[in-house]
Design an enzyme around this catalytic site. Structure first.
Site, PDB file in Angstrom:
ATOM      1  N   HIS A 164      69.430 -26.084  -5.228  1.00 18.14           N
ATOM      2  CA  HIS A 164      69.931 -25.322  -6.521  1.00 18.14           C
ATOM      3  C   HIS A 164      71.078 -25.617  -6.936  1.00 18.14           C
ATOM      4  O   HIS A 164      71.562 -25.972  -8.020  1.00 18.14           O
ATOM      5  CB  HIS A 164      69.536 -23.824  -6.394  1.00 18.14           C
TER       6      HIS A 164
ATOM      7  N   GLU B  73      81.094  -8.119  -8.350  1.00 19.97           N
ATOM      8  CA  GLU B  73      80.091  -8.468  -8.955  1.00 19.97           C
ATOM      9  C   GLU B  73      79.271  -7.381  -9.785  1.00 19.97           C
ATOM     10  O   GLU B  73      78.917  -6.462  -9.213  1.00 19.97           O
ATOM     11  CB  GLU B  73      78.907  -8.859  -7.864  1.00 19.97           C
TER      12      GLU B  73
ATOM     13  N   TYR C 216      70.290 -17.119   3.286  1.00 20.72           N
ATOM     14  CA  TYR C 216      68.894 -17.180   3.282  1.00 20.72           C
ATOM     15  C   TYR C 216      68.412 -18.528   3.703  1.00 20.72           C
ATOM     16  O   TYR C 216      67.167 -18.620   3.362  1.00 20.72           O
ATOM     17  CB  TYR C 216      68.471 -16.754   1.774  1.00 20.72           C
ATOM     18  N   ASP C 217      69.275 -19.328   3.886  1.00 23.61           N
ATOM     19  CA  ASP C 217      68.758 -20.928   4.385  1.00 23.61           C
ATOM     20  C   ASP C 217      67.623 -20.815   5.434  1.00 23.61           C
ATOM     21  O   ASP C 217      66.782 -21.543   5.163  1.00 23.61           O
ATOM     22  CB  ASP C 217      70.087 -21.694   5.039  1.00 23.61           C
TER      23      ASP C 217
ATOM     24  N   ASP D  71      77.585 -18.092  -9.174  1.00 27.71           N
ATOM     25  CA  ASP D  71      76.626 -16.979  -8.564  1.00 27.71           C
ATOM     26  C   ASP D  71      75.434 -17.370  -8.304  1.00 27.71           C
ATOM     27  O   ASP D  71      74.740 -18.283  -8.898  1.00 27.71           O
ATOM     28  CB  ASP D  71      76.477 -15.742  -9.658  1.00 27.71           C
TER      29      ASP D  71
ATOM     30  N   ASN E 168      83.115 -16.936   0.113  1.00 29.54           N
ATOM     31  CA  ASN E 168      82.128 -17.648   0.908  1.00 29.54           C
ATOM     32  C   ASN E 168      82.617 -19.075   1.420  1.00 29.54           C
ATOM     33  O   ASN E 168      82.321 -20.054   0.810  1.00 29.54           O
ATOM     34  CB  ASN E 168      80.971 -17.506   0.306  1.00 29.54           C
TER      35      ASN E 168
HETATM   36  P1  ITT Z   1      81.282 -15.250  -3.826  1.00 27.98           P
HETATM   37  O1  ITT Z   1      82.448 -14.722  -3.148  1.00 27.98           O
HETATM   38  O2  ITT Z   1      81.121 -16.641  -4.293  1.00 27.98           O
HETATM   39  O3  ITT Z   1      80.548 -14.517  -4.715  1.00 27.98           O
HETATM   40  P2  ITT Z   1      78.704 -14.518  -2.261  1.00 27.98           P
HETATM   41  O4  ITT Z   1      78.350 -14.918  -0.494  1.00 27.98           O
HETATM   42  O5  ITT Z   1      79.058 -13.255  -2.413  1.00 27.98           O
HETATM   43  O6  ITT Z   1      80.051 -15.502  -2.565  1.00 27.98           O
HETATM   44  P3  ITT Z   1      76.588 -15.056  -3.920  1.00 27.98           P
HETATM   45  O7  ITT Z   1      76.794 -13.626  -4.668  1.00 27.98           O
HETATM   46  O8  ITT Z   1      76.583 -16.036  -5.083  1.00 27.98           O
HETATM   47  O9  ITT Z   1      77.788 -15.327  -3.144  1.00 27.98           O
HETATM   48  O10 ITT Z   1      75.177 -15.082  -3.188  1.00 27.98           O
HETATM   49  C1  ITT Z   1      74.457 -14.337  -3.240  1.00 27.98           C
HETATM   50  C2  ITT Z   1      73.879 -14.158  -1.989  1.00 27.98           C
HETATM   51  O11 ITT Z   1      72.887 -15.366  -1.489  1.00 27.98           O
HETATM   52  C3  ITT Z   1      74.761 -14.046  -0.312  1.00 27.98           C
HETATM   53  O12 ITT Z   1      74.277 -13.205   0.347  1.00 27.98           O
HETATM   54  C4  ITT Z   1      74.618 -15.542  -0.302  1.00 27.98           C
HETATM   55  O13 ITT Z   1      74.894 -15.450   1.289  1.00 27.98           O
HETATM   56  C5  ITT Z   1      73.304 -16.127  -0.415  1.00 27.98           C
HETATM   57  N1  ITT Z   1      73.542 -17.607  -0.704  1.00 27.98           N
HETATM   58  C6  ITT Z   1      74.073 -17.958  -1.813  1.00 27.98           C
HETATM   59  N2  ITT Z   1      73.698 -19.528  -1.900  1.00 27.98           N
HETATM   60  C7  ITT Z   1      72.851 -19.707  -0.651  1.00 27.98           C
HETATM   61  C8  ITT Z   1      72.407 -20.835  -0.195  1.00 27.98           C
HETATM   62  O14 ITT Z   1      72.728 -22.222  -0.579  1.00 27.98           O
HETATM   63  N3  ITT Z   1      71.652 -20.851   0.916  1.00 27.98           N
HETATM   64  C9  ITT Z   1      71.221 -19.514   1.493  1.00 27.98           C
HETATM   65  N4  ITT Z   1      71.966 -18.214   1.124  1.00 27.98           N
HETATM   66  C10 ITT Z   1      72.607 -18.573  -0.040  1.00 27.98           C
END
Ligand code: ITT
Length: 187
Positions: free
Chosen positions: A170, A38, A144-145, A67, A11
């Site tokens: 967070h 995951e 989710y922003d 995560d 990401n």
């Molecule tokens: P990784 O490769 O780092 O795992 P990911 O996008 O799959 O990237 P996560 O599993 O940590 O990341 O995130 C879970 C979901 O939450 C994913 O859909 C992200 O887009 C969303 N998310 C994570 N951090 C966020 C933030 O700061 N603001 C909005 N959405 C967020």
């Protein structure tokens, strides 16, 4: 002294935030683009620990992963550890529909960073931000922003905060703990 960490993620938005936040603490970060598997688990710590084990073996050295989960009180913590899957399938509109008649819109965004090495050692650093789910998407941002209204943000969603998000998020709070540990251990 300058330090450099390798951050493994798929990401680029997440990476941009991590780089900006840690730059302010004298730590530079290189991105290692990687699809991280995951596992299904009840806690973000378990998922992050497994991600970092896989990533450190792939990188062949120390690496950091994160995560994140959005835990919605009125949905008993859903999507929580399934937030990535739920974002891909239901998206923000799906979450808003699930909460259409909900009286309780409170939610918590949690972040867990894991630092791990090829010897199997793992250190986790977690933090959370409380808030509520907006009634409609507002602002820009990613993930989710547009639907998460952070406490202490005068009613604005993460998507409406621009660069201020990193001060309140967070992720910023969890990285504060990671940065302190990196500095103390001189990693
Ligand atoms: P990784 O490769 O780092 O795992 P990911 O996008 O799959 O990237 P996560 O599993 O940590 O990341 O995130 C879970 C979901 O939450 C994913 O859909 C992200 O887009 C969303 N998310 C994570 N951090 C966020 C933030 O700061 N603001 C909005 N959405 C967020």
């Amino acid at each position: 002294m300058s330090r450099e960490l390798t951050f493994a993620t798929s990401n680029r938005h997440k990476f941009a935030e991590v780089r900006a936040i840690l730059a302010g603490r004298g730590i530079s970060v290189a991105m290692r683009a990687m699809e991280l598997r995951e596992i299904q688990a009840d806690t973000l710590e378990e998922i992050a620990a497994e991600k970092v084990r896989e990533a450190s073996l792939a990188v062949g050295g120390p690496v950091v992963v994160e995560d994140t989960g959005l835990f919605i009180d009125g949905l008993r913590g859903f999507p929580g550890p399934y937030s990535a899957y739920v974002f891909r399938t239901l998206g923000n509109q799906g979450i808003l529909r699930l909460l259409e008649d909900a009286a309780d819109r409170r939610a918590t965004f949690k972040s867990v960073f894991a630092y791990g090495d090829t010897d199997g050692s793992v250190e986790c650093f977690g933090a959370e931000a409380r808030g509520t789910i907006a009634r409609s998407c507002r602002g820009e941002g990613w993930g989710y922003d547009p639907i998460f209204v952070s406490e202490n943000a005068s009613g604005r969603t993460y998507g409406e905060l621009g660069d201020d998000k990193n001060r309140l998020s967070h992720r910023g709070a969890a990285l504060e703990k990671l940065a302190r540990w990196v500095r103390v251990g001189d990693r």
